[in-house]
Design an enzyme around this catalytic site. Sequence first.
Site: not given
Length: 152
Positions: A84-86
């Site tokens: 996840i890109c967060l």
Amino acid sequence: MQRASRLTRELALLATEPPPGITCWQNGQLDELRAQILGGVDTPYEKGIFNLEIIVPERYPFEPPKIRFLTPIYHPNIDSAGRICLDVLKLPPKGAWRPSLNISTLLTSIQLLMAEPNPDDPLMADISSEYKYNKQLFLLNAREWTEKYAGQ
């Protein structure tokens, strides 16, 4: 020791007062958790149940947990390995993780990201451009994946 007592507290709170659409539990050891996020109403993930793996590092809460989707999801900010890109999942300077955040906050942030992708910071460039330039096709693909992989 700090990690264990903090995790125990967080898990107790997640069990008694979970955020809407989110459940989280221990998976064997204390540092291995599982979570489920229900796809939000009026999103292409609606009616889907998405499973996540949470690995809590030794240095938690000074280091963010590693969270990834186990259920395949069609999303510009989540890759085929479930990463996840967060920003809140990364340490500064690139990320926004702070020890004051907790697993409940992270799962809520992921749920929000599912409802509102960030196409300007994608992990999946092709899905991101589809989201930006052909939203109908993106929604169709995301719904198909949800039915196929996250349907009950």
